[in-house]
Design a protein around this motif. Structure first.
Motif, mmCIF file in Angstrom:
data_model
loop_
_atom_site.group_PDB
_atom_site.id
_atom_site.type_symbol
_atom_site.label_atom_id
_atom_site.label_comp_id
_atom_site.label_asym_id
_atom_site.label_seq_id
_atom_site.Cartn_x
_atom_site.Cartn_y
_atom_site.Cartn_z
ATOM 1 N N TYR A 20 0.845 -1.194 0.000
ATOM 2 C CA TYR A 20 0.000 0.000 0.000
ATOM 3 C C TYR A 20 0.885 1.251 0.000
ATOM 4 O O TYR A 20 1.730 1.409 0.884
ATOM 5 C CB TYR A 20 -0.895 0.038 1.234
ATOM 6 C CG TYR A 20 -2.082 -0.887 1.188
ATOM 7 C CD1 TYR A 20 -3.182 -0.591 0.386
ATOM 8 C CD2 TYR A 20 -2.109 -2.040 1.962
ATOM 9 C CE1 TYR A 20 -4.284 -1.440 0.361
ATOM 10 C CE2 TYR A 20 -3.204 -2.890 1.944
ATOM 11 C CZ TYR A 20 -4.294 -2.576 1.142
ATOM 12 O OH TYR A 20 -5.378 -3.414 1.107
ATOM 13 N N PRO A 21 0.709 2.150 -0.955
ATOM 14 C CA PRO A 21 1.456 3.410 -0.889
ATOM 15 C C PRO A 21 1.087 4.199 0.361
ATOM 16 O O PRO A 21 -0.044 4.106 0.862
ATOM 17 C CB PRO A 21 1.003 4.148 -2.152
ATOM 18 C CG PRO A 21 0.516 3.075 -3.085
ATOM 19 C CD PRO A 21 -0.091 2.037 -2.187
ATOM 20 N N VAL A 22 2.036 4.965 0.845
ATOM 21 C CA VAL A 22 1.751 5.863 1.962
ATOM 22 C C VAL A 22 0.804 6.966 1.494
ATOM 23 O O VAL A 22 -0.181 7.295 2.153
ATOM 24 C CB VAL A 22 3.052 6.478 2.511
ATOM 25 C CG1 VAL A 22 2.749 7.518 3.583
ATOM 26 C CG2 VAL A 22 3.968 5.398 3.046
ATOM 27 N N LEU A 23 1.102 7.520 0.327
ATOM 28 C CA LEU A 23 0.343 8.641 -0.216
ATOM 29 C C LEU A 23 0.350 8.562 -1.734
ATOM 30 O O LEU A 23 1.373 8.234 -2.348
ATOM 31 C CB LEU A 23 0.977 9.970 0.219
ATOM 32 C CG LEU A 23 0.424 11.240 -0.433
ATOM 33 C CD1 LEU A 23 -0.935 11.584 0.159
ATOM 34 C CD2 LEU A 23 1.386 12.410 -0.268
ATOM 35 N N SER A 24 -0.798 8.851 -2.344
ATOM 36 C CA SER A 24 -0.884 8.925 -3.802
ATOM 37 C C SER A 24 -1.456 10.273 -4.213
ATOM 38 O O SER A 24 -2.490 10.708 -3.695
ATOM 39 C CB SER A 24 -1.757 7.794 -4.355
ATOM 40 O OG SER A 24 -1.085 6.547 -4.268
#
Length: 386
Positions: free
Chosen positions: A167-171
């Motif tokens: 899961y990306p931290v932020l997109s």
């Protein structure tokens, strides 16, 4: 409705100018960044310059040339760059292929296991560098999911790897970054979005009402907005709705309360592994043939709902209504310029069909799919698609 665990830890900043917040979000994790991107389109559409501007003061190492079907050799190249330069953050700027590659690079940089073994066995992934993304193509939903799909072309292998560390931290999802996407990729990406939604929609679980209603709304959105984006690539509203549909389409909201394996994606992955074809285009080709092969009195109720709720088709004869829904999907793909046969995308015959079928079964298995596909079924779908 089945039990489920709903967890999406990724923060999404959606809309124009959201990249201005990227540096503040990344700074707590370090100041040395591996910037991952593909063939150079981000240099032409302004994304590269925006990243360099907002990350002034960061040390940026670049991993460029990531393939449309990202290769394990590129993952290894990225891993080595991370270790050599003591990278603390992985930043992916591009579409799903770039994002998927970046996720595996983040894994391999800090785990000692063989990279391909980690693809095949995600339990070997014990930690990962933090991943941030700047999305430039509406398609895979990798900006908010836990999957990375990686290829090993020399061995004709392509595999999806799921891990909570993916899961990306932020997109950053700015629809204006998709204005320069070609008609072909816009259409192919939208076919991929629709396929993600339909893979969950066609399920043995019949009472996951919320998931079904959300899926139908997302499908109608793509059907409505894709022609607008093709007609006017700078239509912000159309691009925005397609982008958010792509993000949500493969998120847990369309599968919550359901279970079962997918059907078309495992076949498409083998087409890409053996022939390096465009993923979205291959899905647009094989999906209607999969539907026709599994349409029976036992499955007609779900196909009738698909025809009525997604395509607004009303026909008294259930089997005829179901067939009309499948025809509508195929016609929509054709109207958007998508190919309708595998020959059009470079697969000349069925000489490798048996090998691709066997590999799809070995890699995935179809026993828990909406309809359990036999070896003969998969072969038939590939041959019908030629």
């Amino acid at each position: 409705m089945e039990n489920f665990d709903f967890r999406i830890p990724t923060e999404v900043l959606f809309g124009k100018g959201q990249i201005e917040h990227l540096a503040d979000a990344m700074r707590p994790y370090g100041d040395t960044v591996l910037l991952c991107y593909g063939g150079g389109s981000i240099r032409k559409n302004g994304v590269y310059d925006d990243i360099q501007r907002v990350l002034k003061g960061f040390t940026i190492v670049e991993l460029s040339g990531i393939e449309p079907n990202p290769r394990i050799s590129t993952v290894i190249r990225g891993r080595d760059l991370c270790r050599k330069n003591q990278v603390k953050i992985v930043l992916a700027a591009g579409g799903g292929s770039v994002l998927d590659c970046a996720k595996m690079v983040a894994d391999c940089a800090v785990n000692d296991a063989d990279p391909w073994e980690m693809v095949m066995n995600p339990a070997l992934i014990h930690r990962a560098l933090p991943v941030f993304t700047v999305l430039t193509l509406a398609a895979t939903g990798s900006e908010m999911n836990n999957t990375a799909v990686i290829s090993w072309p020399e061995k004709k292998l392509k595999k999806g790897c799921k891990s909570p560390y993916h899961y990306p931290v932020l997109s950053i999802c700015d629809p204006s970054y998709t204005f320069s996407v070609s008609r072909r990729q816009t259409a192919a990406g939208s076919a991929d979005i629709m396929s993600h939604i339909m893979e969950n929609y066609f399920s043995r679980v019949e009472d996951a009402v919320i998931a079904d209603e959300l899926a139908e709304g997302l499908l109608r959105t793509v059907i409505q907005e894709l022609p607008k984006a093709l007609g006017d690539p700078h239509n912000y509203s159309a691009r925005a709705n397609l982008m958010w549909a792509g993000t949500l389409g493969i998120s847990q909201i369309t599968s919550a309360g359901k279970k079962g394996s997918w059907s078309c994606h495992p076949i498409s992955h083998e087409l890409s592994a053996f022939y390096d074809v465009n993923h979205g285009e291959s899905l647009a080709i094989i999906t209607p043939h999969w539907m026709r092969r599994i349409l029976t009195p036992a499955t007609v109720t779900r196909f009738d709902r698909f025809a009525e709720k997604v395509w607004n088709i009303q026909e008294e004869d259930p089997m005829k209504e179901a067939e009309m829904g499948i025809d509508a999907l195929q016609a929509f793909f054709a109207s958007c310029g998508l190919p309708s046969t595998l020959r059009e995308i470079g697969i000349p015959d069925d000489s490798l069909a048996e090998s691709m079928t066997d590999e799809a079964i070995r890699m995935k298995g179809f026993d828990s799919a909406f309809v359990n596909l036999s070896r003969e079924d998969i072969l038939g779908i590939i041959r019908d698609s030629l």
